[in-house]
Design an enzyme around this catalytic site. Sequence first.
Site, mmCIF file in Angstrom:
data_model
loop_
_atom_site.group_PDB
_atom_site.id
_atom_site.type_symbol
_atom_site.label_atom_id
_atom_site.label_comp_id
_atom_site.label_asym_id
_atom_site.label_seq_id
_atom_site.Cartn_x
_atom_site.Cartn_y
_atom_site.Cartn_z
ATOM 1 N N GLY A 162 100.651 19.325 63.393
ATOM 2 C CA GLY A 162 99.878 18.505 64.561
ATOM 3 C C GLY A 162 98.287 19.067 64.467
ATOM 4 O O GLY A 162 98.074 20.184 64.007
ATOM 5 N N GLY A 169 104.974 11.309 63.737
ATOM 6 C CA GLY A 169 105.728 12.042 64.758
ATOM 7 C C GLY A 169 106.887 13.115 64.453
ATOM 8 O O GLY A 169 106.759 13.170 63.324
ATOM 9 N N ASP A 182 103.984 26.553 67.719
ATOM 10 C CA ASP A 182 103.439 26.774 68.757
ATOM 11 C C ASP A 182 104.478 27.145 70.039
ATOM 12 O O ASP A 182 103.772 27.184 71.214
ATOM 13 C CB ASP A 182 102.475 25.809 69.304
ATOM 14 C CG ASP A 182 103.319 24.443 69.658
ATOM 15 O OD1 ASP A 182 104.598 24.355 69.350
ATOM 16 O OD2 ASP A 182 102.821 23.374 70.003
ATOM 17 N N GLY A 208 109.717 16.485 77.494
ATOM 18 C CA GLY A 208 110.640 15.349 77.487
ATOM 19 C C GLY A 208 111.783 15.952 78.471
ATOM 20 O O GLY A 208 112.060 16.871 78.647
ATOM 21 N N HIS A 258 78.398 66.361 70.131
ATOM 22 C CA HIS A 258 77.739 65.149 70.823
ATOM 23 C C HIS A 258 76.532 64.648 70.154
ATOM 24 O O HIS A 258 75.924 65.456 68.912
ATOM 25 C CB HIS A 258 77.242 65.737 72.353
ATOM 26 C CG HIS A 258 76.907 67.082 72.322
ATOM 27 N ND1 HIS A 258 77.412 67.897 73.371
ATOM 28 C CD2 HIS A 258 76.217 67.981 71.402
ATOM 29 C CE1 HIS A 258 77.205 69.125 72.870
ATOM 30 N NE2 HIS A 258 76.474 69.410 72.053
ATOM 31 N N ASN A 302 72.968 58.914 55.156
ATOM 32 C CA ASN A 302 73.980 58.432 53.743
ATOM 33 C C ASN A 302 73.260 57.185 52.921
ATOM 34 O O ASN A 302 73.893 56.936 51.999
ATOM 35 C CB ASN A 302 74.875 58.062 54.460
ATOM 36 C CG ASN A 302 75.146 57.049 55.492
ATOM 37 O OD1 ASN A 302 74.268 56.793 56.134
ATOM 38 N ND2 ASN A 302 76.103 56.113 55.567
ATOM 39 N N TYR A 303 72.127 56.544 53.401
ATOM 40 C CA TYR A 303 71.690 55.304 52.820
ATOM 41 C C TYR A 303 70.125 55.445 52.556
ATOM 42 O O TYR A 303 69.379 55.622 53.321
ATOM 43 C CB TYR A 303 71.968 54.259 53.740
ATOM 44 C CG TYR A 303 71.603 52.983 53.399
ATOM 45 C CD1 TYR A 303 72.224 52.396 51.982
ATOM 46 C CD2 TYR A 303 70.768 51.785 54.083
ATOM 47 C CE1 TYR A 303 71.871 51.231 51.615
ATOM 48 C CE2 TYR A 303 70.556 50.855 53.675
ATOM 49 C CZ TYR A 303 70.787 50.219 52.303
ATOM 50 O OH TYR A 303 70.752 48.917 51.852
ATOM 51 N N SER A 318 71.316 72.323 65.798
ATOM 52 C CA SER A 318 70.989 70.986 66.450
ATOM 53 C C SER A 318 69.782 70.305 65.660
ATOM 54 O O SER A 318 69.090 71.120 65.198
ATOM 55 C CB SER A 318 70.365 71.210 68.058
ATOM 56 O OG SER A 318 71.536 71.641 68.580
#
EC number: 2.7.7.23
Length: 497
Positions: free
Chosen positions: A19, A92, A118, A153, A376, A399-400, A418
Amino acid sequence: MTSSTTSSTDTAVLVLAAGAGTRMRSDIPKVLHTLGGRSMLAHALHTVAKVAPQHLVVVLGHDRERIAPAVEALATDLGRPIDVAIQDQQLGTGHAAECGLAALPEDFTGVVVVTAGDVPLLDADTMADLLATHGSAAATVLTTTVDDPTGYGRILRTQDNEVTSIVEQADASPSQRAIREVNAGVYAFDITALRSALRRLRSDNAQHELYLTDVIAIFRQDGLSVRARHVDDSALVAGVNDRVQLAALGAELNRRIVTAHQRAGVTVIDPGSTWIDVDVTIGRDTVIRPGTQLLGRTRVGGRCDVGPDTTLSDVTVGDGASVVRTHGSESLIGAGATVGPFTYLRPGTALGAEGKLGAFVETKNATIGAGTKVPHLTYVGDADIGEHSNIGASSVFVNYDGETKNRTTIGSHVRTGSDTMFVAPVTVGDGAYTGAGTVIRRNVPPGALAVSAGSQRNIEGWVVRKRPGSAAARAAERASGEAAEQALGHHDDSQGS
């Protein structure tokens, strides 16, 4: 569940999925809309596979080019063949069933089950009950009773409670529309009787379609046996026609999933705000806190504490781990590890046992060893960190380089200060230290202290000269004056003594 007298080796299943699903108002084929982490079609095929029929056919029509690859993938996932039949014109449900039968071997003489793609909550027990009820009948139909039968139905019965026919909503009289027992759209048929009845279907109805439901009346006219199996739990056979129904059945499926986990020994603090996909597993004595979503093939061990406000998709969580206010996907969290709050685990993250990823930490394609802590404000991307190391706050794994991603390797028992920058590719050896604010551009030998910052230099009076009249300058002048007065007072005291 009632034991079936029909062997699954004598059974074929047709799943109707041809359908257009126009009421979904969607560019996505209706049966590919998802709930509980699976498409509706996947729910249907997983259920059918549990019954283990000899033949399984999916009838496709509208958008078949997009649905067929999903069927192929599900066949691989389920480890069984699934045939595809094509309904070129949507004429149908009767025509769809005819197309499905054409895909079966000509010498197949068993029972044919027809269901829809469905009906996502239909389960294998209900299908087995259908087959057990069917026996040697020409047809057996699943029925259910609903408060609002609009769109379904209606089941028509004799005074002796025998099913005589099914009348569709558009063709029902006012008295028939008042009937609350409805057709669930799932049937078992004798294949010979079905083939004969399908050849006699007519489209002289309100929708000008060939209704599969009309074969019931044909069977009765031929004096053949028609049986019905009533399903008390109507949600099991509820279909989806629009997004409202999709959401309602999704919520009902989730309620059942959450309840099943609770009964298996999982504490779910607030079931109403917790979403768990059907393929998720959770160990005993784990606590799931409000606002948690466990999606895909997530695996959570026992004695874990997950949430609140946590989303995990395809994440494995080891026994005894704690995951708080975290968004993670395609990652591994080791036993006894702690993650969060406000942590983002991107694909490829693997945190070792007893490790820690703390507040405002983001990781991607990174392996972090057992007992290592990233407490953190840190980004760890494309990295391998050994065991029992500590990464200082505000550190960044650079990293890039604008063209390629490069990896950083940190050894075991490393302590980084840090605000350390690791410019990949770079390696820090076991037991090494880095000073706060260090930019690591070259490899650090094991046991070394890496410091890149130069000596601090203070330029006295710079703010007053360069920013005269500013709030900072006024504050500096006041502080300088107070310091001078204190120094003078100290000098006078010294002279007096």
